[in-house]
Scaffold this motif. Structure first.
Motif, PDB file in Angstrom:
ATOM      1  N   ARG A  80       7.547   0.283   5.859  1.00  6.33           N
ATOM      2  CA  ARG A  80       6.980   1.073   4.780  1.00  6.33           C
ATOM      3  C   ARG A  80       7.915   2.175   4.343  1.00  6.33           C
ATOM      4  O   ARG A  80       8.194   2.344   3.157  1.00  6.33           O
ATOM      5  CB  ARG A  80       5.667   1.728   5.263  1.00  6.33           C
ATOM      6  N   MET A 138      -5.701   3.828   5.815  1.00  7.48           N
ATOM      7  CA  MET A 138      -4.852   2.631   5.799  1.00  7.48           C
ATOM      8  C   MET A 138      -4.680   2.063   7.212  1.00  7.48           C
ATOM      9  O   MET A 138      -4.781   0.859   7.421  1.00  7.48           O
ATOM     10  CB  MET A 138      -3.483   3.018   5.212  1.00  7.48           C
ATOM     11  N   ARG A 164       1.263   6.743  -6.738  1.00 12.20           N
ATOM     12  CA  ARG A 164       0.144   7.570  -7.185  1.00 12.20           C
ATOM     13  C   ARG A 164       0.419   9.053  -6.964  1.00 12.20           C
ATOM     14  O   ARG A 164      -0.021   9.898  -7.750  1.00 12.20           O
ATOM     15  CB  ARG A 164      -1.132   7.189  -6.446  1.00 12.20           C
ATOM     16  N   ASN A 210       0.821  -1.210   0.000  1.00 10.35           N
ATOM     17  CA  ASN A 210       0.000   0.000   0.000  1.00 10.35           C
ATOM     18  C   ASN A 210       0.855   1.260   0.000  1.00 10.35           C
ATOM     19  O   ASN A 210       0.521   2.245  -0.651  1.00 10.35           O
ATOM     20  CB  ASN A 210      -0.927  -0.002   1.229  1.00 10.35           C
ATOM     21  N   GLU A 211       1.948   1.235   0.755  1.00  5.50           N
ATOM     22  CA  GLU A 211       2.812   2.409   0.801  1.00  5.50           C
ATOM     23  C   GLU A 211       3.400   2.702  -0.581  1.00  5.50           C
ATOM     24  O   GLU A 211       3.438   3.848  -1.028  1.00  5.50           O
ATOM     25  CB  GLU A 211       3.947   2.203   1.814  1.00  5.50           C
ATOM     26  N   ASP A 215       5.723  10.278  -6.289  1.00  4.26           N
ATOM     27  CA  ASP A 215       7.017  10.185  -5.617  1.00  4.26           C
ATOM     28  C   ASP A 215       8.020   9.350  -6.402  1.00  4.26           C
ATOM     29  O   ASP A 215       9.220   9.634  -6.381  1.00  4.26           O
ATOM     30  CB  ASP A 215       6.837   9.532  -4.237  1.00  4.26           C
ATOM     31  N   LYS A 255      23.917   1.036   7.503  1.00  5.79           N
ATOM     32  CA  LYS A 255      23.641   2.462   7.323  1.00  5.79           C
ATOM     33  C   LYS A 255      23.404   3.164   8.655  1.00  5.79           C
ATOM     34  O   LYS A 255      23.178   4.370   8.695  1.00  5.79           O
ATOM     35  CB  LYS A 255      22.428   2.636   6.405  1.00  5.79           C
ATOM     36  N   GLU A 314      19.230   0.755   2.778  1.00  3.82           N
ATOM     37  CA  GLU A 314      18.767   1.730   3.768  1.00  3.82           C
ATOM     38  C   GLU A 314      18.253   0.996   5.003  1.00  3.82           C
ATOM     39  O   GLU A 314      17.772  -0.139   4.910  1.00  3.82           O
ATOM     40  CB  GLU A 314      17.656   2.594   3.151  1.00  3.82           C
ATOM     41  N   PHE A 364      24.216   7.638  -3.168  1.00  2.93           N
ATOM     42  CA  PHE A 364      24.315   9.077  -3.442  1.00  2.93           C
ATOM     43  C   PHE A 364      22.939   9.694  -3.198  1.00  2.93           C
ATOM     44  O   PHE A 364      22.203   9.978  -4.143  1.00  2.93           O
ATOM     45  CB  PHE A 364      24.795   9.307  -4.879  1.00  2.93           C
ATOM     46  N   THR A 365      22.632   9.912  -1.938  1.00  3.83           N
ATOM     47  CA  THR A 365      21.264  10.284  -1.572  1.00  3.83           C
ATOM     48  C   THR A 365      20.974  11.753  -1.857  1.00  3.83           C
ATOM     49  O   THR A 365      21.886  12.548  -2.084  1.00  3.83           O
ATOM     50  CB  THR A 365      21.035  10.013  -0.081  1.00  3.83           C
ATOM     51  N   ASN A 366      19.725  12.078  -1.795  1.00  2.00           N
ATOM     52  CA  ASN A 366      19.335  13.473  -2.011  1.00  2.00           C
ATOM     53  C   ASN A 366      18.539  13.963  -0.819  1.00  2.00           C
ATOM     54  O   ASN A 366      18.359  13.250   0.149  1.00  2.00           O
ATOM     55  CB  ASN A 366      18.499  13.617  -3.286  1.00  2.00           C
ATOM     56  N   ARG A 421      19.706  21.733  -0.543  1.00  2.00           N
ATOM     57  CA  ARG A 421      19.333  21.165  -1.839  1.00  2.00           C
ATOM     58  C   ARG A 421      17.828  21.079  -2.044  1.00  2.00           C
ATOM     59  O   ARG A 421      17.360  20.926  -3.165  1.00  2.00           O
ATOM     60  CB  ARG A 421      19.935  19.757  -1.975  1.00  2.00           C
ATOM     61  N   MET A 465       0.711   4.090  -2.798  1.00  2.00           N
ATOM     62  CA  MET A 465       0.351   5.449  -2.416  1.00  2.00           C
ATOM     63  C   MET A 465       1.400   6.451  -2.899  1.00  2.00           C
ATOM     64  O   MET A 465       1.071   7.501  -3.454  1.00  2.00           O
ATOM     65  CB  MET A 465       0.229   5.515  -0.876  1.00  2.00           C
ATOM     66  N   ARG A 466       2.676   6.098  -2.720  1.00  2.00           N
ATOM     67  CA  ARG A 466       3.730   7.027  -3.153  1.00  2.00           C
ATOM     68  C   ARG A 466       3.799   7.099  -4.682  1.00  2.00           C
ATOM     69  O   ARG A 466       4.110   8.140  -5.248  1.00  2.00           O
ATOM     70  CB  ARG A 466       5.090   6.575  -2.591  1.00  2.00           C
TER      71      ARG A 466
END
Lengths: 306, 306, 306, 306
Positions: free
Chosen positions: B279, C128, B131, B124-125, B134, D235, B255, B304-306, C264, B128-129
């Motif tokens: 999630r 949810m 949609r 579901n997560e 994201d 991490k 992560e 290489f995160t943002n 950023r 949802m993201r």
């Protein structure tokens, strides 16, 4: 244009042996209007000198035509010898693109002064980290409007200047402070120094005075942030390290952090919990400043953290 | 050498309009033995095509002669038109330095499959993201060994394949799964899929299967991590997103995150609290993977995160 | 004095089977001037009925003579049968000590209304968690000034009321909303409902309207908190769940949390990251409210969390 | 049955003035099989003595018939005078219910010994917090297998015992340590003491030796946790404070915390970042132990935190 005054001095810091390879390591900080080819020109210039890039971070405020910020840490053989030539080459490229830049040999250890009032936790944290080698920096002096940290500070070989401040003597006290600092330090850390510095003082160290505020700015600016936090019934308290400007608690924020609190915690307990936050937030901010990781942009900061 | 299959397709994703400028944006991922001049050559090559660097991150494992990793996101006019020429130029430089590289037009939206068992929170997560825009990715299909997520998934226009798995039918079930996936997806997300994939399956998607483990690896690998955490009396529980390899729960970690628990929380409550962690950790890992921010290095990842 | 309206209803909630033992479980919330013997009298009273205390939390604002707050969750055989007698006994003790109290059978499931505008993330999170059984509550209705969540909400069997609001129709719209809510809900959740409620509306649900503010109150009250956060250059953004009072964004805070941001991240990215915070902070606040864990004290809350 | 040895001593601690009201404040810790009426009997007993409950926390492992744990902090006039009578009354109730209990006047300040090896960060943190009044405890001595912390420790008026340890002299060294500790301390803190204590030593202080492990147990038990963490590519790194039992790094966990790391951080940097975690996790655990907030239950702890 920023440039660097390369002293011949090869640093003492806290008596720790200088980490290996530091003598040939430098940081290049560049900013300006963003244009294609800046990065390739700068890195091309560095590689003509045989430099090896250890760390590189950049930021553009817009996809096109905004402002551009770059921090490169590099290693190059015989840094001292090639420095004049490298600076000349960088000047050439910077002029072509209208860039500001700053080249900082890592061995040019920054000199800091710590100013502190009665509470000792922030001072102690800085001293503890400095002794353990966390900051590659010299502590040139500690200045306080209270006498009682003197023994501990001096036992580490750091000069301690007790300068009392009253409403009447404030201006004269600042004269004394400025005389001590002038030419002897690169930046000033207010480690819970509870006197408001005059604009005249602040202007002498533009974006080179770091303060720790015991609230999560912009909330709870001014005096008694823990009391204000208690009264508002917040569920998180925070601390904020920022550069000091002429407007109180309104300068560019360097670092912030929070800790959880609840209804059981009175103002004294908020103060106690907050003091640990203040210690770590200030130490982080100082460490980033020492490593040239903080670039002021408008009233905020670009923090090329590690 | 890695290269890119540039499809002509300009992406549908989740029916969201493609963000402005995406069509002319690409990511370049480079790795190899570290040597001077790599960065200046690569960025020089990009700027010859008029590219503007939006984001750039690099990492060297050693100050000299270690491994080098670079991720550049850039904008260039008429990307599609110049792409063949740009790839040729990059091939030239890469060959000169012995580098691996990958060029990914951002508009080449990755296609993911989600595999899920009975528990729906991670699925579901992701939906949802997705949609909400994201993830700039297509969800090609959802595969489950349970029938009951079908209605919700299909109502979003995503094909749902119910493939029951029993010890006897496991191999045949994997045949079916692989047939569905083959050529149709770029990576697979195990959103609490509780069947262990065979090495044969895993090998088909090297470092392209993301699993969410409901424990803080390497602690609590295997089954029932929440029960094991309760028994050990830990004060933090965690979740870990990692790439699947043939060794169970031992692949490169992408992560991790934790949440605080205490004596009051039974296994069911740990499971409930952990589900929210799972999630968010999985969604973060998928989002980094989609944006080519994760590079596998040995058995760990460069993120290489943002 | 607070008392409880014990309906005969034994709850439907979200179609989940009622957890075992709920029918004989209740919560007792007590507050008043602190005096010796309160706790022993209350717990003595409960034990005369054979009650077993499952969870108990108390708080005194002062060591002596301040205010006293108590929350006890207990199990007792045949709760429904003994309830009148138990209430009588509690009334007796409460009168003797001048205490306010509230007895809530856990099976008296609270009825909530959700109000939402265009953005769906907070609504979706609540739905949810409700479906997964996180909230033992009924969702009586969703009210929105936008039509487009209707299909998703109604597919879960929850009534959806689309009531457009314009400056001209605002008062009439509130009439309609109040008519729908009146007698049908126990509390209201503003899940990113972007209309300011009139004092008349707020007074109808004193400390029973929960709002999620997308800023770390008291910083960034009012409109556009993410923009304000960007402009101030903060390093943490937050979300705040609070009870709504007649003063905008100034009601008692229930829960807050933060996430790290840096230079950023533009306003859109702050909004995206903040949306995940808003979801979890609101869900936590609702879950505490549903379980009678939040007691308003002045303009702050006592949160007997679990 | 636990009972308390009430010394006549009214505490020196760190030269701070004893906080107001401490002399008449005590903590009661109770545990046993859960039964109705325990709480009302205990609190009733306290109120017969006119005690006012400042803080009370309880925990039952099951809804019925499990184990029961209670910690009450209360204020009562003339504590010293009524103590014998109060203990008698508690004995009566405890016997009736088969409970274990412990009554601790807050003014009976605990005496701790700190054991430390070469690294000083954990020691320094404890000393700093002790000086600031965070721990209401006496530091009876510091024992080290290294000589070089002596000057700093002794300057605070704390005895420092340098006892070298080699594989050959280990047993004799423990004899010396035990002789120093015996009867002089209530608990022992291993502030990065890198020698494994023999079972004989551990048995002398059951659940009264607190160790800080520089890993997130149960992951990375044993030596070199930072190296192991780097190799696994985690991490998050963590630190764990736990009671020492005869099995290495396997005793009941008191507190844990984590900090975020990534591919850029080598083992030395993990060690540096971890050292700050170790400091705060150990200090928290010591502070809870000092306040009798930690109760061992099986191989885990109940932590009635504040």
């Amino acid at each position: 244009m920023m440039s660097t005054a390369v002293s011949g001095k090869l640093c003492s810091a806290n008596g720790k042996s200088i980490p290996d390879g530091i003598a040939d390591t430098a940081r290049l900080i560049v900013s300006g209007i963003d244009r294609p080819r800046i990065v390739s020109n700068i890195t091309g210039c560095l590689s003509q000198f045989g430099a090896n890039i250890i760390e590189s971070q950049q930021f553009s405020t817009e996809a096109h035509g905004g402002l551009f910020f770059l921090r490169i840490e590099f290693h190059v053989s015989c840094l001292r010898m090639i420095l004049p030539e490298l600076e000349l080459a960088l000047t050439y490229h910077a002029n072509a693109y209208g860039l500001s830049w700053r080249l900082v040999p890592v061995a040019d250890v920054k000199r800091m002064a710590i100013m502190v009032s009665r509470e000792e936790h922030a001072l102690n944290e800085l001293l503890m980290r400095w002794r353990s080698g966390d900051f590659l920096a010299d502590i040139s002096m500690v200045i306080s409007n209270h006498p009682h940290h003197g023994k501990a500070v001096e036992s580490l070989g750091i000069p301690y200047h007790y300068i009392p401040v009253t409403p009447d003597t404030k201006s004269a006290a600042e004269d004394k402070q400025l005389e001590l600092l002038s030419g002897n330090v690169d930046f000033v850390v207010l480690a819970r120094y509870m006197q408001i510095l005059s604009p005249r003082f602040v202007e002498r160290f533009p974006y080179r005075i770091i303060n720790i505020h015991h609230g999560l700015l912009p909330a709870f600016a001014g005096a008694n942030p823990y009391r204000a936090a208690k009264e508002r019934g917040v569920k998180l308290i925070g601390a904020t390290a920022h550069y000091v400007t002429s407007e109180l608690d309104a300068g560019p924020i360097i670092e912030q952090d929070v800790t959880r609190v609840d209804h059981r915690h009175g103002v004294a307990e908020l103060r106690r919990r907050g003091s640990h936050l203040e210690r770590s937030v200030l130490a982080t901010a100082v460490s980033w400043h020492v490593q040239d990781r903080v670039i002021v942009h408008g009233n905020s900061t670009i923090t090329f953290t590690n």
